[in-house]
Motif scaffolding. Structure first.
Motif, PDB file in Angstrom:
ATOM      1  N   ARG A 196       3.542   6.615  -0.271  1.00  0.00           N
ATOM      2  CA  ARG A 196       3.812   6.997   1.111  1.00  0.00           C
ATOM      3  C   ARG A 196       4.949   6.153   1.674  1.00  0.00           C
ATOM      4  O   ARG A 196       5.309   5.105   1.108  1.00  0.00           O
ATOM      5  CB  ARG A 196       2.563   6.816   1.982  1.00  0.00           C
ATOM      6  CG  ARG A 196       1.388   7.712   1.592  1.00  0.00           C
ATOM      7  CD  ARG A 196       0.202   7.449   2.487  1.00  0.00           C
ATOM      8  NE  ARG A 196      -0.924   8.314   2.186  1.00  0.00           N
ATOM      9  CZ  ARG A 196      -1.120   9.505   2.732  1.00  0.00           C
ATOM     10  NH1 ARG A 196      -0.242   9.981   3.611  1.00  0.00           N
ATOM     11  NH2 ARG A 196      -2.179  10.229   2.411  1.00  0.00           N
ATOM     12  N   LEU A 247       0.823  -1.208   0.000  1.00  0.00           N
ATOM     13  CA  LEU A 247       0.000   0.000   0.000  1.00  0.00           C
ATOM     14  C   LEU A 247       0.855   1.256   0.000  1.00  0.00           C
ATOM     15  O   LEU A 247       0.497   2.263  -0.630  1.00  0.00           O
ATOM     16  CB  LEU A 247      -0.926  -0.007   1.213  1.00  0.00           C
ATOM     17  CG  LEU A 247      -2.021  -1.070   1.220  1.00  0.00           C
ATOM     18  CD1 LEU A 247      -2.795  -1.018   2.531  1.00  0.00           C
ATOM     19  CD2 LEU A 247      -2.969  -0.886   0.041  1.00  0.00           C
ATOM     20  N   LYS A 279       1.907   1.813  -3.500  1.00  0.00           N
ATOM     21  CA  LYS A 279       0.762   2.165  -4.340  1.00  0.00           C
ATOM     22  C   LYS A 279       0.368   3.622  -4.173  1.00  0.00           C
ATOM     23  O   LYS A 279       0.033   4.311  -5.153  1.00  0.00           O
ATOM     24  CB  LYS A 279      -0.419   1.260  -3.998  1.00  0.00           C
ATOM     25  CG  LYS A 279      -1.674   1.553  -4.802  1.00  0.00           C
ATOM     26  CD  LYS A 279      -2.798   0.583  -4.453  1.00  0.00           C
ATOM     27  CE  LYS A 279      -4.055   0.880  -5.262  1.00  0.00           C
ATOM     28  NZ  LYS A 279      -5.156  -0.076  -4.936  1.00  0.00           N
ATOM     29  N   TYR A 280       0.379   4.117  -2.938  1.00  0.00           N
ATOM     30  CA  TYR A 280      -0.083   5.472  -2.666  1.00  0.00           C
ATOM     31  C   TYR A 280       1.049   6.486  -2.482  1.00  0.00           C
ATOM     32  O   TYR A 280       0.798   7.634  -2.123  1.00  0.00           O
ATOM     33  CB  TYR A 280      -0.987   5.472  -1.434  1.00  0.00           C
ATOM     34  CG  TYR A 280      -2.272   4.690  -1.648  1.00  0.00           C
ATOM     35  CD1 TYR A 280      -3.249   5.160  -2.514  1.00  0.00           C
ATOM     36  CD2 TYR A 280      -2.479   3.470  -1.017  1.00  0.00           C
ATOM     37  CE1 TYR A 280      -4.419   4.454  -2.734  1.00  0.00           C
ATOM     38  CE2 TYR A 280      -3.653   2.741  -1.225  1.00  0.00           C
ATOM     39  CZ  TYR A 280      -4.612   3.238  -2.091  1.00  0.00           C
ATOM     40  OH  TYR A 280      -5.769   2.528  -2.313  1.00  0.00           O
TER      41      TYR A 280
END
Length: 233
Positions: free
Chosen positions: A65, A59, A62-63
């Motif tokens: 961060r 994640l 993906k984002y």
């Protein structure tokens, strides 16, 4: 009245939204006449069949961060879920494919109707988020399916082949036709769409409005002599 829910078994907001809808239904006077059907949606069809990498770094990439930032967001979601009575283990979940879980959910619907499907849905969500199990693993899927009450022979047949894969695709295509870009997505009485894990009050309002519109009271335009339900005339 029917509620169709597009969701994935690795979507934390889908579990939260499920609980909030259930809370609304618990207070809805016509709940015994409401049918809930779960529809397939895959957040990541390219995910590996067997999850080995934790979800957090996936994640984060993906984002865009850092992993620390993603852990903080997951901790906030864990605390929010706890308010709904859920014990999330988000930092332990693995990135895994969900097509086979969805195929079993279609089997449950075909063999036992919405009630059996709902039981399996709860089992799969709990296995992933509360027990940190890999719901792409056939052993995990078989265990949860049998625990929910599905026939062992049919479960093995489905897991060994591609049965219900076309039903999963049809659900996803239907979601695209509706303009669904994220889940959970609720369609109440084929009339109202609710995007996301809205507060319980929102579900309650939509349930009340949808029921009133599909079950309008009869307008009495003339009165006269009648016999009562107690037999008196």
């Amino acid at each position: 009245m029917r509620i169709d829910i597009w969701s994935d078994v690795v979507c934390p907001w889908c579990f939260v939204g499920k609980r909030r809808l259930e809370a609304a239904l618990a207070e809805f006077e016509h709940a015994d006449r409401v049918e809930v059907v779960y529809r397939s949606f895959q957040l990541d069809p390219s995910a590996p069949q067997h999850g080995h990498e934790l979800t957090t770094p996936v994640l984060a990439r993906k984002y865009g961060r850092t992993e620390d930032e993603m852990r903080q967001l997951q901790q906030q979601l864990t605390e929010l879920a706890a308010v709904e009575g859920l014990s999330f283990r988000l930092l332990e979940t693995v990135h895994t494919r969900t097509i086979d879980a969805h195929r079993l959910l279609h089997l449950a619907l075909a063999e036992g109707g919405p009630a059996l499907q709902a039981t399996l849905k709860e089992s799969l969500l709990s296995a992933y988020f509360e027990d940190a199990q890999d719901v792409g693993d056939h052993e995990v899927l078989r265990r949860e399916a049998l625990s929910a009450g599905l026939d062992p022979e049919r479960v093995d047949e489905v897991l060994a082949g591609e049965e219900f894969a076309d039903a999963v695709v049809a659900d996803i295509d239907a979601a695209m036709d509706l303009g669904v870009s994220g889940v959970p997505f609720f369609v109440v009485d084929r009339r109202y769409g609710i995007s996301g894990a809205q507060p319980t009050e929102v579900f309650s309002q939509v349930l009340t409005q949808a029921w009133a519109e599909s079950h309008p009271p009869v307008e009495v335009v003339a009165g006269g002599d009648t016999c009562g339900v107690d037999g008196t005339c």
